[in-house]
Every structure is written in structure tokens, then in C-alpha cells.
Design a protein around this motif. Sequence first.
Motif, PDB file in Angstrom:
ATOM      1  N   MET A  14       0.836  -1.201   0.000  1.00 41.50           N
ATOM      2  CA  MET A  14       0.000   0.000   0.000  1.00 41.50           C
ATOM      3  C   MET A  14       0.874   1.256   0.000  1.00 41.50           C
ATOM      4  N   SER A  15       1.895   1.256   0.840  1.00 45.31           N
ATOM      5  CA  SER A  15       2.748   2.442   0.979  1.00 45.31           C
ATOM      6  C   SER A  15       3.507   2.755  -0.305  1.00 45.31           C
ATOM      7  N   ALA A  16       3.809   1.733  -1.111  1.00 41.58           N
ATOM      8  CA  ALA A  16       4.585   1.950  -2.335  1.00 41.58           C
ATOM      9  C   ALA A  16       3.854   2.841  -3.334  1.00 41.58           C
ATOM     10  N   VAL A  17       2.536   2.908  -3.246  1.00 41.90           N
ATOM     11  CA  VAL A  17       1.741   3.715  -4.167  1.00 41.90           C
ATOM     12  C   VAL A  17       1.731   5.187  -3.739  1.00 41.90           C
ATOM     13  N   LEU A  18       2.058   5.466  -2.480  1.00 44.39           N
ATOM     14  CA  LEU A  18       1.849   6.787  -1.894  1.00 44.39           C
ATOM     15  C   LEU A  18       3.115   7.637  -1.920  1.00 44.39           C
ATOM     16  N   ALA A  19       2.949   8.949  -2.150  1.00 49.55           N
ATOM     17  CA  ALA A  19       4.054   9.899  -2.052  1.00 49.55           C
ATOM     18  C   ALA A  19       4.401  10.136  -0.580  1.00 49.55           C
ATOM     19  N   PRO A  20       5.656  10.501  -0.278  1.00 49.43           N
ATOM     20  CA  PRO A  20       6.031  10.736   1.124  1.00 49.43           C
ATOM     21  C   PRO A  20       5.191  11.812   1.798  1.00 49.43           C
ATOM     22  N   ASP A  21       4.728  12.828   1.011  1.00 48.85           N
ATOM     23  CA  ASP A  21       3.947  13.928   1.595  1.00 48.85           C
ATOM     24  C   ASP A  21       2.441  13.729   1.391  1.00 48.85           C
ATOM     25  N   ILE A  22       1.992  12.462   1.305  1.00 51.23           N
ATOM     26  CA  ILE A  22       0.584  12.151   1.083  1.00 51.23           C
ATOM     27  C   ILE A  22      -0.313  12.857   2.105  1.00 51.23           C
ATOM     28  N   GLN A  23      -1.451  13.375   1.632  1.00 48.73           N
ATOM     29  CA  GLN A  23      -2.497  13.917   2.497  1.00 48.73           C
ATOM     30  C   GLN A  23      -3.778  13.141   2.187  1.00 48.73           C
ATOM     31  N   TRP A  24      -4.264  12.428   3.173  1.00 51.80           N
ATOM     32  CA  TRP A  24      -5.436  11.555   2.978  1.00 51.80           C
ATOM     33  C   TRP A  24      -6.542  12.023   3.920  1.00 51.80           C
ATOM     34  N   THR A  25      -7.644  12.495   3.357  1.00 55.30           N
ATOM     35  CA  THR A  25      -8.727  13.077   4.146  1.00 55.30           C
ATOM     36  C   THR A  25      -9.860  12.078   4.335  1.00 55.30           C
ATOM     37  N   ILE A  26     -10.164  11.811   5.597  1.00 60.82           N
ATOM     38  CA  ILE A  26     -11.237  10.900   5.982  1.00 60.82           C
ATOM     39  C   ILE A  26     -12.397  11.731   6.511  1.00 60.82           C
ATOM     40  N   PRO A  27     -13.590  11.628   5.916  1.00 59.05           N
ATOM     41  CA  PRO A  27     -14.703  12.470   6.358  1.00 59.05           C
ATOM     42  C   PRO A  27     -15.320  11.947   7.658  1.00 59.05           C
ATOM     43  N   GLY A  28     -16.195  12.742   8.230  1.00 56.88           N
ATOM     44  CA  GLY A  28     -16.969  12.280   9.369  1.00 56.88           C
ATOM     45  C   GLY A  28     -16.667  13.020  10.652  1.00 56.88           C
ATOM     46  N   ARG A  29     -17.366  12.604  11.694  1.00 59.11           N
ATOM     47  CA  ARG A  29     -17.181  13.156  13.034  1.00 59.11           C
ATOM     48  C   ARG A  29     -16.955  11.982  13.979  1.00 59.11           C
ATOM     49  N   HIS A  30     -15.756  11.421  13.901  1.00 55.00           N
ATOM     50  CA  HIS A  30     -15.409  10.261  14.719  1.00 55.00           C
ATOM     51  C   HIS A  30     -13.910  10.275  14.985  1.00 55.00           C
ATOM     52  N   PRO A  31     -13.395   9.444  15.871  1.00 53.93           N
ATOM     53  CA  PRO A  31     -11.981   9.516  16.267  1.00 53.93           C
ATOM     54  C   PRO A  31     -10.979   9.289  15.149  1.00 53.93           C
ATOM     55  N   LEU A  32     -11.377   8.639  14.053  1.00 52.65           N
ATOM     56  CA  LEU A  32     -10.427   8.366  12.973  1.00 52.65           C
ATOM     57  C   LEU A  32     -10.542   9.345  11.813  1.00 52.65           C
ATOM     58  N   SER A  33     -11.460  10.315  11.896  1.00 50.32           N
ATOM     59  CA  SER A  33     -11.667  11.245  10.789  1.00 50.32           C
ATOM     60  C   SER A  33     -10.583  12.321  10.771  1.00 50.32           C
ATOM     61  N   GLY A  34     -10.564  13.112   9.698  1.00 50.47           N
ATOM     62  CA  GLY A  34      -9.583  14.182   9.555  1.00 50.47           C
ATOM     63  C   GLY A  34      -8.561  13.857   8.481  1.00 50.47           C
ATOM     64  N   THR A  35      -7.625  14.753   8.259  1.00 48.80           N
ATOM     65  CA  THR A  35      -6.598  14.582   7.231  1.00 48.80           C
ATOM     66  C   THR A  35      -5.348  13.963   7.837  1.00 48.80           C
ATOM     67  N   LYS A  36      -4.889  12.879   7.226  1.00 47.57           N
ATOM     68  CA  LYS A  36      -3.663  12.200   7.657  1.00 47.57           C
ATOM     69  C   LYS A  36      -2.509  12.735   6.812  1.00 47.57           C
ATOM     70  N   HIS A  37      -1.424  13.134   7.457  1.00 44.77           N
ATOM     71  CA  HIS A  37      -0.286  13.732   6.769  1.00 44.77           C
ATOM     72  C   HIS A  37       0.897  12.764   6.799  1.00 44.77           C
ATOM     73  N   GLY A  38       1.374  12.386   5.632  1.00 41.21           N
ATOM     74  CA  GLY A  38       2.530  11.506   5.544  1.00 41.21           C
ATOM     75  C   GLY A  38       2.155  10.034   5.583  1.00 41.21           C
ATOM     76  N   VAL A  39       3.077   9.204   5.079  1.00 36.42           N
ATOM     77  CA  VAL A  39       2.823   7.776   4.959  1.00 36.42           C
ATOM     78  C   VAL A  39       2.598   7.128   6.320  1.00 36.42           C
ATOM     79  N   ALA A  40       3.346   7.563   7.336  1.00 35.80           N
ATOM     80  CA  ALA A  40       3.227   6.941   8.651  1.00 35.80           C
ATOM     81  C   ALA A  40       1.816   7.113   9.222  1.00 35.80           C
ATOM     82  N   GLU A  41       1.238   8.312   9.088  1.00 38.09           N
ATOM     83  CA  GLU A  41      -0.117   8.536   9.602  1.00 38.09           C
ATOM     84  C   GLU A  41      -1.143   7.734   8.799  1.00 38.09           C
ATOM     85  N   VAL A  42      -0.956   7.644   7.478  1.00 36.65           N
ATOM     86  CA  VAL A  42      -1.891   6.863   6.659  1.00 36.65           C
ATOM     87  C   VAL A  42      -1.822   5.386   7.041  1.00 36.65           C
ATOM     88  N   ARG A  43      -0.582   4.884   7.218  1.00 38.23           N
ATOM     89  CA  ARG A  43      -0.439   3.487   7.625  1.00 38.23           C
ATOM     90  C   ARG A  43      -1.081   3.238   8.987  1.00 38.23           C
TER      91      ARG A  43
END
Length: 399
Positions: free
Chosen positions: A283-312
Amino acid sequence: MLSRLAAAVVPLAGRLTVTSEAASGPDAGSILVANHTSLADPAVVVAALRRYGIEPVVMAAAGLWRLPLLGAALRREGHIPVRRGTARAGECLDVAAAALAAGRCVLLYGEGRLPERTDAGEAAPGPFRSGPARLAGMTGAPLVPIGQVGARRLCSGGPVKQLAGAVTAPLRRPDLHVHIGAPLHLRGAVPETTLRLQDAVNAAWQNANRARSSRRLRDRTRWGAPPPRAHDAESAGGRRVDLARMVAQRPYAGSEFMNAKDPKVEAVENFFAAYAAGDVEGMSAVLAPDIQWTIPGRHPLSGTKHGVAEVRSFFDQLGKAGFQAEPIFFGSNDDYVVDIHRGWTTTGTGKVDTTWALVWHFNADGQVDRVVNLSGDQHQMDNFIWDNFTLAPLPDRLA
């Protein structure tokens, strides 16, 4: 007879495709080791092998020999009962060694049992038992890893669900794929050989999963064919929406509906295959080091994840709920891929099962640097996360 029967019946129940890393398939006298997911997968694997002229001797649980018609056929064709947990447990390896010496291929399952899950989703092979490695050590025969996907769509769950799956399979005709890997000549200690064999079967399973996904994409995005309807889902405002239709009706500037040969679509497809296999590195091989992944909603896992480590870390948490994904539709232009897929949970309190749309942006290096998730039923996801992921008590939850 059983091989001929499987070769006749399996194509009626599903759409079987087969790939092999050796053009002629496995050599005579090989130990064939497959992943075990369903009561139906022996038939699927045997049907695939018959396309290469192979009718293997199958090692299976001894209880099957007590079934009136099936037991008689198994005895007549020389298949091998495994009496696990008894004083005669080791006899099956001696019988298998004799079959290999006679030039027969022997098919067995490294896990030695079915998974306890009741859903129809795919999952990577579980821990292997030592039997295949011990048999290879006794005989010097090559080990051939085999990965199969789709059999759980034919038969999985409890008795009622299994019967319903078998009865309706000819109407549904799920996609089935078997991938036959390259032979392995392993001569190390049994524990080491067992681990290396499990890795090889897992790789074959991933190849089968990717091949099945590619076939679905080719079928669903073939030039001139309209994209399929996603199942309707309740939106947050209560309206019913068809995300596949919305995407299909929205023009993409300078683009067409792309087929599976588009490198950006292939990258996203590889991400899904790695996700299904639990392959975080893939999965990580597809992602750029500065990836920003936004998860919608109002729950503990929502929000924008910055970088591969946060996405993983986010996907590590999703893995605890047994999330599965099945692609439905892909479209792309020069910079973006839009995918629509079904996503569902397999464990936890409550359930998520809805349509998702993801917008993937690719940078100049061909890596994904931004992703935005859109949910067909955000309330369902919010409620599930709150029910299954608890916040740390104060003040630990504060930065």
C-alpha cells in the motif's frame, strides 16, 4: 471422476480463470500447496489443475470418507484421508510419498483447516502446519504454491448460508481465479521451510487477487460499456444516491473512461490488492512521502492524515474492524483517478456496508499525493467507529 466432475461443474457455478508461472503447469510428482478458504475451494483448484492435464491426489480430512457417495469416490480414486489428532496421523505422509514416487501430484492445504470467519470476503492465508514441509523433506519433491480467490463467494458461513450460496451460484456466477506459482526446492529445517512456503502461497494468493481485480476492471470499463450501478445508499440528508451514475454523468475534461492499462488506474488497483492482502508495504509503495489523505466524518479516525506513517496508522486501525473493499468503477484524467467501491466491515459491534467514492490525485512522479474519501452513508461509519474505537481518557488524549 472427481476431477472431471469439478471441471464440468465449477464453470457452471462461477467464472474460472487460471494463470501459471510455468507454461505447462506443475511437473509430475509435485507437492501442490493451496490456501484454504471454503468447502468449495478444493473443487475450484482441482478444476483449474485439470486444464493442465493434472488430476491430483488430494489430502483431506478423514471425516469426508464417512460420507456415503463422496467417501466411496475418494477411496476408489486413491485420495488420502488425514486423521489429525490420532495415532495414525503420520500415515498420510507415507501414503502421499508413495503417490509422489509413482509420479502423481499431491494437493494439500498448508493451513490444515478452514478460517472461522463467516463473511464472504478474501483474507491472506493463515499460519501453516508442518505437513507440507515434512513431506518435501521426506521425498525431495518440489513444492508448488497455489493461490485461489473467489471460492468463498460460492460457499461460506454457516450451513444455511453455505446451502444458499451453492444453490444461487449458477445465477450469480462469481469470479474465481487460481494462480499457480513457480516450484520451490526447499531443503532447510521444517520450521524455516514452512515459513518460506507460507510466504510463497501468500504471494500466489495476492497474484490471484490482482488477476481477478484486473479482470473485473476490464469487464466493467470496456470501451463502449456503461459503468455498472452501485447499490443505492442513504446519504446524510436522507436522499438516495447512485454514486456510479453520478460519476458516469459528470464529464472529465480531456478524458475517457479508462481501462485497466492506464498506469494510474493500475496503481490504485495495486493499492486495493495490497489492502486485501494486508500488505502495508505494498500500500505504501503507491503513496508519495507527503501524502495527504482526508477521511470524512465526526469520529476519532476522521480528519486529514499527513505523511505515509499517519496513513499506515489509520489503515492499521481499520484492519482491526476487518474492513474489506471491492472495486466497482474507475475513471481518470491526466491528474486524477476516481474509484467507486463497496466497503464493508467483517468484525466489531454493528456493521458498515456502503458505497465509497475516492478521489486520488497523482503528482508528477506518478505517486498519489492527495486522497479524499466520500461515504455513501457517513452516519453508518460514524456510529461504527464510535462503537468500536474508544478515546484515551483525559488528559492522555490531549497533545
